[in-house]
Design a protein around this motif. Structure first.
Motif, PDB file in Angstrom:
ATOM      1  N   MET A 184     -28.966 -14.026  18.764  1.00 56.61           N
ATOM      2  CA  MET A 184     -28.990 -14.838  19.981  1.00 56.61           C
ATOM      3  C   MET A 184     -30.394 -14.992  20.555  1.00 56.61           C
ATOM      4  O   MET A 184     -30.575 -15.667  21.566  1.00 56.61           O
ATOM      5  CB  MET A 184     -28.095 -14.201  21.049  1.00 56.61           C
ATOM      6  N   SER A 239     -17.615  -8.159  12.777  1.00 51.19           N
ATOM      7  CA  SER A 239     -17.004  -8.860  13.909  1.00 51.19           C
ATOM      8  C   SER A 239     -17.964  -8.881  15.087  1.00 51.19           C
ATOM      9  O   SER A 239     -18.928  -8.118  15.127  1.00 51.19           O
ATOM     10  CB  SER A 239     -15.732  -8.137  14.332  1.00 51.19           C
ATOM     11  N   TYR A 240     -17.658  -9.729  16.060  1.00 47.82           N
ATOM     12  CA  TYR A 240     -18.535  -9.858  17.215  1.00 47.82           C
ATOM     13  C   TYR A 240     -18.775  -8.503  17.880  1.00 47.82           C
ATOM     14  O   TYR A 240     -19.906  -8.131  18.186  1.00 47.82           O
ATOM     15  CB  TYR A 240     -17.933 -10.839  18.232  1.00 47.82           C
ATOM     16  N   GLN A 241     -17.693  -7.754  18.109  1.00 46.35           N
ATOM     17  CA  GLN A 241     -17.884  -6.492  18.836  1.00 46.35           C
ATOM     18  C   GLN A 241     -18.607  -5.458  17.986  1.00 46.35           C
ATOM     19  O   GLN A 241     -19.322  -4.614  18.514  1.00 46.35           O
ATOM     20  CB  GLN A 241     -16.562  -5.955  19.399  1.00 46.35           C
ATOM     21  N   ASN A 261     -22.257  -5.984  18.202  1.00 44.66           N
ATOM     22  CA  ASN A 261     -22.870  -5.440  19.417  1.00 44.66           C
ATOM     23  C   ASN A 261     -23.334  -4.003  19.227  1.00 44.66           C
ATOM     24  O   ASN A 261     -23.980  -3.445  20.111  1.00 44.66           O
ATOM     25  CB  ASN A 261     -21.877  -5.500  20.582  1.00 44.66           C
ATOM     26  N   ARG A 262     -22.935  -3.368  18.135  1.00 48.09           N
ATOM     27  CA  ARG A 262     -23.365  -2.000  17.853  1.00 48.09           C
ATOM     28  C   ARG A 262     -24.271  -1.953  16.624  1.00 48.09           C
ATOM     29  O   ARG A 262     -25.290  -1.266  16.626  1.00 48.09           O
ATOM     30  CB  ARG A 262     -22.144  -1.100  17.606  1.00 48.09           C
ATOM     31  N   PRO A 305     -18.354  -6.687  24.611  1.00 47.75           N
ATOM     32  CA  PRO A 305     -17.308  -5.854  24.000  1.00 47.75           C
ATOM     33  C   PRO A 305     -17.887  -4.968  22.892  1.00 47.75           C
ATOM     34  O   PRO A 305     -18.768  -5.400  22.143  1.00 47.75           O
ATOM     35  CB  PRO A 305     -16.354  -6.885  23.403  1.00 47.75           C
ATOM     36  N   VAL A 306     -17.384  -3.755  22.839  1.00 45.47           N
ATOM     37  CA  VAL A 306     -17.716  -2.857  21.724  1.00 45.47           C
ATOM     38  C   VAL A 306     -16.426  -2.119  21.332  1.00 45.47           C
ATOM     39  O   VAL A 306     -15.496  -2.010  22.126  1.00 45.47           O
ATOM     40  CB  VAL A 306     -18.794  -1.804  22.082  1.00 45.47           C
ATOM     41  N   VAL A 314     -12.101 -12.060  14.992  1.00 41.13           N
ATOM     42  CA  VAL A 314     -11.942 -11.676  13.584  1.00 41.13           C
ATOM     43  C   VAL A 314     -11.901 -10.153  13.411  1.00 41.13           C
ATOM     44  O   VAL A 314     -11.345  -9.651  12.445  1.00 41.13           O
ATOM     45  CB  VAL A 314     -13.052 -12.317  12.716  1.00 41.13           C
ATOM     46  N   GLY A 315     -12.446  -9.450  14.365  1.00 37.52           N
ATOM     47  CA  GLY A 315     -12.435  -7.989  14.267  1.00 37.52           C
ATOM     48  C   GLY A 315     -11.277  -7.340  15.001  1.00 37.52           C
ATOM     49  O   GLY A 315     -11.307  -6.138  15.262  1.00 37.52           O
TER      50      GLY A 315
END
Lengths: 305, 165, 797
Positions: free
Chosen positions: A82, A102-104, A107-108, B63-64, B137-138
């Protein structure tokens, strides 16, 4: 999960000292998306983890000298994908980052962790190989920099020595008319570990300068088809000579020939090799289409040829 | 090794002592009794444990998977769990839409999906079908086949837009 | 419940009260599930006394246990209990008692429990496991069901002849065949002679796993009187009580099973898997509760898996498409213990024709012991597996004969009154309607869209039909209690479990309808065997039909009690009274009285005395007409209670270069008898179709010499939101079931049965490649399209 300590080092030197003294039982920790799974499974038994994220620069994306871009190793995939400076010049890396899990999880998961795990299927690696990124390493002897292709040594093995850790990835300038496409094949349509991935990158062509050589400089890197990510040098050279449909097919075949795949539970070597050719061809075609579209938008000469 | 941590969950401040190797998921479920966040795989793959987190200094919640965050990392963070999505008795439009469209069956994946969908709508109030699918998707769901979940997210997006008018 | 003012009951224009049946009230536990308030077993608080159980598992697939030494584990501080097979030597099992809670002298699969510990923390329990020493003497294994059925195979269960089993299970002592179900009907020689085309083919279905998002978890605790409570994420609280009580030789009333919300089951939480071990630990834990929770890895291969299958199908067909004969051999890879799997084999046998009239048929369905994970029930119970072959076979033969596969199905599919392969007369069925409607909705006869010559993507369609009966003993019972509360609401107690399918909502509708109150005024309890009435198991798509009958009867019983009270108090004929919208109404006097005024305290008679009292309705249901089948021929008047039938049609896109399949649309059409809640029926269809799609394209437990290679979501991929079809259409067909509540029959499992063969047929239709083994991976399609490049050893087709 068996107990371990969580340590926050005060500076690079302390981090290095902790890692060196731990003799492999003290692990660097950034996003943890790989380390925690392996620790839970009992594959690694760390005594302690050293959280490197807070060290200066680790989570920063900043311009370097001479048009380079420096990405801290602890930057997350989403942070990289981003970031305006990455989006402006390194779309290939954006595509690769966005293809991970995945998106979340993105984030890690960090870009540095993706490299340090040294999975041959690491999705950012083919992009970094094409961009000819340089890995900056901090260690007991200070800072050293090595090309990304030397950072990956084998499956799960990097060039990091005792007490060393990856601090950042340095991306050479990427001209505005460079184009890249990252294609990967997974079992599910998105988010899977790559069965095969191919990054195709064309650095400077005659987008702005119609008198420049027709082909420009091509780079092709392959993921999940060898002990490390691979560059397909012969395919690249072939494209310099010929980007006709026939030439593309030749280059794609050469890329497949450069692959050194194995059979595993995700796919056979034969399928992987064949898919390298398909993804390489599609990548080259997409880059050319992209360039051609961009050229059509130029005001004067470009679109006419 | 234990850490004394200060953070907030659903707007409430907490001070707890947590072991180094415990995850945020464990802290939420076992120490704070916030059991709406589910443990489905402990490998970051299923999304049932998703929570929203705003790291110190960050400008927004993201989100995580809480199984992938170590407890000591969350010092100073703000966290929102499924229990914090509704305000007072007012369900989030997403929660309302999940009930109305039939997007929940066994319900075990539902909290994580709601969290992730909320994050999606916060960063992209008008997502396309493809964008919703990609954002989720996760988050594995074995009951619904996802179609109703997509319907619910679209319905909630419309509700939120109307509320803004 | 607010005390609403008296109001006129709502009657429709026709003067009849409106029915709740066929309406779609929202899921009654929806709010609890979207707020995180719904409590699952792992969410329940047990305080600091809680012990954490873990299981020591066999690393080898087959071997003798020479020695187990638990002394070091016992000595570890914080370890409270260690148990081994020596502590619980008894056999257990649902249909065949071939299994122990812990291996005693022999292990038969990788992951088998050999010991268990309970400790103060999970970390200590894990260390204790590492300290348990087990010495094995490896034995040669059986990793293929065809080999396992042969005389050359080593015996996995030398004691098979001594095991107790249900009367309809036929073990073959001295072999690895734990059940052999046979059908012999008609004259095979005549059948083959009448055929213009005879085609035989082999199909293979791998082991897969159910993948409920909530892994198996339970907590067991023993009180000072010896009574044990088991909190269990289960589809079968009563079956667990029964099997565990018998295995541990304790009284049924000494074991209480409590099942709160369950995070998905799909069959994996039927019967007993991990719960016996938790109870065993609790019996030594001096009153402390013991939790046993499977990791996702354990979930993949130590609870239940779906059995693998090798199917040989031989079929004869006339040139106009009529089936003349079928000969099937099913080799089920039942795994190390087949206590449950033997009945899957049986169900496959008596359904072995598929949903077709076949005059001459010969079926052999073998349940074979192997050194693989335990094959258990999974959504479809053998039907998804056998239909994968049958429904491709029909297509293949139709195409070879130049016929339309839809027309061939319509010609052969079972019609009312025809004889099934076991000699049962087919009840009224909407199968033909389902096939027609599915074909129409997918645009079966529409011209294919023009193909972009430059594109490597091709589109095509496929279709498959199915049938499935509830597979169970002849007499599984249901019961229900409907209690009225002071405020006029009702509380329904049932022993069946809502595992996500919507059973609680359907039961609330049936109770509300039977009583004459609003759905919102019905509460449905989750299961506690101390307080809930008996239910056999939440399996076989039987709850709406069987438990629904019991609930409806209980509600009607309660209604009758209420009306009797009112009739007596008001001096009216009971036939003039009704309950509408929570009020008793007299059609004669038009007097109305809310239920809250009378369901507990009764009513006052004109003379000032009282009549009535607390209203408690009860109901029960058990099929009483299922007959035994001849062990040699499989023939009998009524093999099963009924068949739910249906059809799916799919449209796919195949990338010819990579082999990737994209499912564009799935149409599902099922004859559900009567849809109690049509929206929930549709969500079952949709969810089942996507689960079926996932198993069709992605899923397989990869076993190498019995060792699972992919017990995690990283390498056991299931369909994600991105993989789900772009479009679904869910069509309800209603041909009523004569003994179902309002004509309903079940549809929970059926939606994933025909999906895989429908996709396989669509792939063939698209690129001309027949994939005979699941999953239908891109690599298999690519290998079939590019044989010169593929490595045949690595890509089985």
């Amino acid at each position: 999960m068996q107990p371990f300590d969580y340590l926050i080092p005060g500076d690079h030197a302390e981090a290095s000292a902790l890692l060196a003294a731990g003799n492999g039982r003290v692990r660097p920790f950034m996003g943890g998306t790989d380390l925690l799974i392996r620790t839970r499974g009992g594959f690694v038994r760390p005594q302690a983890v050293v959280d490197l994220k807070g060290l200066p620069g680790m989570k920063e994306i900043r311009p370097g000298d001479d048009g380079w871009l420096i990405i801290g190793a602890a930057c997350t995939m989403n942070q990289v994908a981003m970031h305006p400076l990455v989006q402006a010049r390194y779309d290939l890396l954006v595509q690769a980052c966005n293809s991970v899990a995945s998106y979340q999880l993105r984030n890690r998961a960090t870009i540095g962790g993706n490299c340090c795990n040294a999975s041959p299927a690491a999705d950012t690696a083919p992009a970094l190989y094409c961009l000819e990124a340089v890995a900056e390493i901090y260690g007991p002897q200070g800072i050293r920099r090595i090309p990304i292709a030397q950072f990956f040594v084998g499956p799960g093995k990097t060039a990091l020595r005792s007490g060393e850790f990856l601090t950042s990835l340095h991306l050479p300038p990427s001209p505005q008319d460079a184009r890249g496409v990252f294609n990967k094949l997974g079992r599910t349509k998105m988010g899977d570990i790559s069965v095969v991935s191919v990054a195709v990158y064309r650095r400077s062509g005659r987008l702005a300068d119609p008198t420049a050589p027709a082909t420009g400089e091509w780079r092709i890197a392959l993921g999940a088809v060898g002990p490390t990510p691979l560059r397909a040098a012969e395919a690249e050279a072939a494209l310099m000579q010929d980007t006709s449909p026939a030439g593309i097919r030749v280059a794609a075949a050469l890329a497949a020939a450069a692959a050194r795949p194995i059979d595993d539970i995700r796919a056979s070597a034969a399928y992987r090799r064949a898919m390298v050719a398909v993804l390489a061809r599609r990548g080259i075609e997409a880059v050319l289409a992209d360039l051609s579209a961009a050229r059509a938008q130029l005001p004067a000469a470009g679109g006419a040829s | 090794m234990n850490h004394t941590l200060h953070f907030t969950v659903n707007g409430e401040p907490y001070e707890i002592v947590a072991a180094s190797h415990h995850t945020l998921l464990q802290v939420l479920r076992e120490q704070l009794a916030l059991t709406g966040t589910k443990n489905g795989c402990e490998a970051g793959e299923c999304g049932a444990c998703a929570v929203l987190i705003r790291w110190p200094g960050a400008d927004r919640f993201e989100p995580v998977n809480s199984c992938m965050v170590l407890a000591p990392e969350v010092a100073g963070a703000e966290i929102v769990t499924i229990e914090g999505l509704a305000h007072d008795d007012q369900l989030d439009p997403l929660q309302e839409a999940f009930i109305v469209t039939g997007a929940t069956q066994c319900g075990f994946c539902t909290p994580g999906i709601l969290i992730n969908a909320r994050a999606l709508l916060d960063r992209n109030p008008d997502p396309s079908d493809a964008e919703i699918r990609a954002a989720l998707v996760g988050n594995l769901c074995r009951c619904t086949g996802y179609i109703r979940i997509l319907d619910a997210v679209k319905m909630a997006a419309r509700t939120r837009k109307e509320a803004l008018r | 419940m607010s005390q609403a003012p008296h109001h006129k009951p709502q009657l429709s224009a026709s003067g009849r009260k409106p029915s709740l049946i066929g309406t779609s009230p929202l899921r009654i536990e929806g709010r609890a599930k979207v707020t995180g308030a719904a409590t699952y077993v792992d969410d329940m608080p047990f305080g600091p006394a809680l012990l954490h159980g873990m299981i020591k598992r066999s690393p080898i697939a087959h071997g003798l246990i020479k020695r187990i030494d638990v002394s070091k584990a016992r000595a570890l501080p914080g370890v409270r209990v260690v148990v081994t097979g020596q502590d619980f030597p008894g056999y257990t099992g649902l249909y065949l008692k071939d299994r122990r809670i812990f291996a005693l002298d022999r292990v038969r699969y990788v992951g088998e429990a050999v010991a268990a510990v309970a400790a103060d923390t999970p970390e200590i329990a894990q260390r204790a496991l590492d300290l348990i020493e087990v010495e094995y003497e490896p034995l040669p294994g059986v990793f293929d069901p065809e080999f396992g059925a042969s005389p050359a195979a080593p015996l996995v269960h030398p004691d098979l002849g001594n095991y107790e089993c249900a009367p309809f299970i036929f073990p073959q002592p001295g072999t690895n065949i734990s059940n052999w179900f046979k059908v012999r009907k008609g004259n095979m020689a005549q059948g083959w002679a009448a055929a213009d085309l005879i085609y035989e083919h082999r199909y293979q279905v791998p082991h897969i796993q159910h993948v409920p998002l909530e892994p198996h978890v339970c907590v067991a605790q023993q009180d000072v009187n010896g009574k044990i409570t088991l909190w269990s994420s289960s589809q079968s609280p009563f079956a667990q009580r029964n099997l565990i009580a018998k295995a541990l030789n304790i009284g049924h009333s000494q074991l209480r099973v409590i099942t709160p919300y369950v995070g998905g089951g799909f069959g994996s939480k039927a019967g007993v898997s991990i719960e016996g071990a938790a109870v065993a630990l609790a019996m030594h834990a001096r009153g402390r509760p013991v939790k046993l929770r499977m990791t996702r890895e354990e979930e993949f291969y130590t609870t239940f898996v779906r059995q693998g299958l090798v199917a040989y199908i031989k079929m004869g067909m006339t040139k106009d498409g009529r089936i003349t004969a079928v000969e099937n051999r099913f080799y089920w890879d039942g795994g190390a213990y087949t206590e449950y799997g033997v009945n899957i084999t049986r169900a496959a046998g008596y359904s072995g024709s598929g949903p077709y009239f076949v005059p001459n048929i010969h079926v052999d369905s073998y349940c074979v012991y192997t050194n693989h994970p335990i094959g258990g029930p999974m959504r479809g119970f053998g039907m998804a597996e056998i239909h994968f072959g049958i429904e491709q076979h029909i297509d293949q033969m139709a195409l070879q004969l130049g016929l339309d596969p839809v027309q061939v199905r319509l010609l052969n599919c079972l019609k009312d009154g025809q004889e099934t392969l076991t000699g049962m007369i087919m009840h009224p069925t909407g199968l033909s309607q389902c096939i027609r409607k599915a074909a129409e909705a997918i645009g079966w006869n529409a011209a294919p869209p023009p193909q972009d010559e430059k594109s490597h993507k091709r589109r095509g369609k496929g279709l498959a039909a199915m049938w499935k009966a509830p597979a169970m003993p002849p007499n599984p019972g249901s019961s229900a209690v409907v209690r009225l509360n002071e405020d006029g609401t009702a509380t329904v107690s049932i022993g069946g479990v809502d595992i996500g399918q919507g059973a609680m909502t359907a039961m609330a509708q049936l109770a509300a309808e039977g009583l004459g109150i609003r759905v919102e005024d019905v509460r449905v309890n989750t299961v506690d065997t101390d307080y809930s009435p008996y239910e056999w198991q939440t399996v076989a798509s039987r709850l709406t039909w069987s438990m629904g009958n019991a609930v409806l009867q209980a509600a009607e019983n309660a209604r009758h009690q209420i009306l009797q009270t009112v009739a007596e108090a008001w001096g009216e004929d009971i036939n003039d009274l009704d309950i509408v919208d929570g009020q008793v109404v007299s059609y004669r006097t038009e007097e109305a009285r809310p239920l809250r005024d009378l369901v507990i305290y009764g009513l006052q008679r004109p003379d000032g005395t009282w009549v009535g009292g607390p209203v408690v309705g009860q109901g029960r249901f058990m099929p009483e007409y299922v007959t035994p089948l001849d062990p040699e021929t499989g023939q009998g008047p009524r093999a099963v209670v009924h068949f739910t039938t249906g059809c799916q049609a799919v449209e796919v896109e195949v990338d010819e270069e990579t082999g990737e399949v994209t499912v564009l649309k799935i149409v599902s059409a099922y004859d559900v008898g009567r849809a109690i809640n049509p929206e929930m029926v549709r969500t079952q269809m949709e969810g089942g179709a996507v689960q079926g799609m996932s198993t069709a394209l992605l899923e397989q437990i990869i076993l190498k010499d019995g060792v699972p290679a992919n017990p995690n979501f990283t390498d056991y991929r299931i369909a994600t939101a991105v993989d789900a079809p772009l479009e679904t259409e869910n069509i309800i067909v209603e041909v009523p079931q004569d003994d179902g509540p309002f004509g309903a029959r079940g549809v929970g499992e059926h939606p994933m049965v025909p999906t895989a063969p429908a996709i396989a047929n669509a792939v063939y239709n698209t690129v001309g490649v027949r994939i005979s083994s699941l999953p239908i991976t891109g690599e298999k399609i690519w290998a079939a399209l590019h044989p010169q490049e593929a490595d045949p050893a690595m890509t089985p087709v």
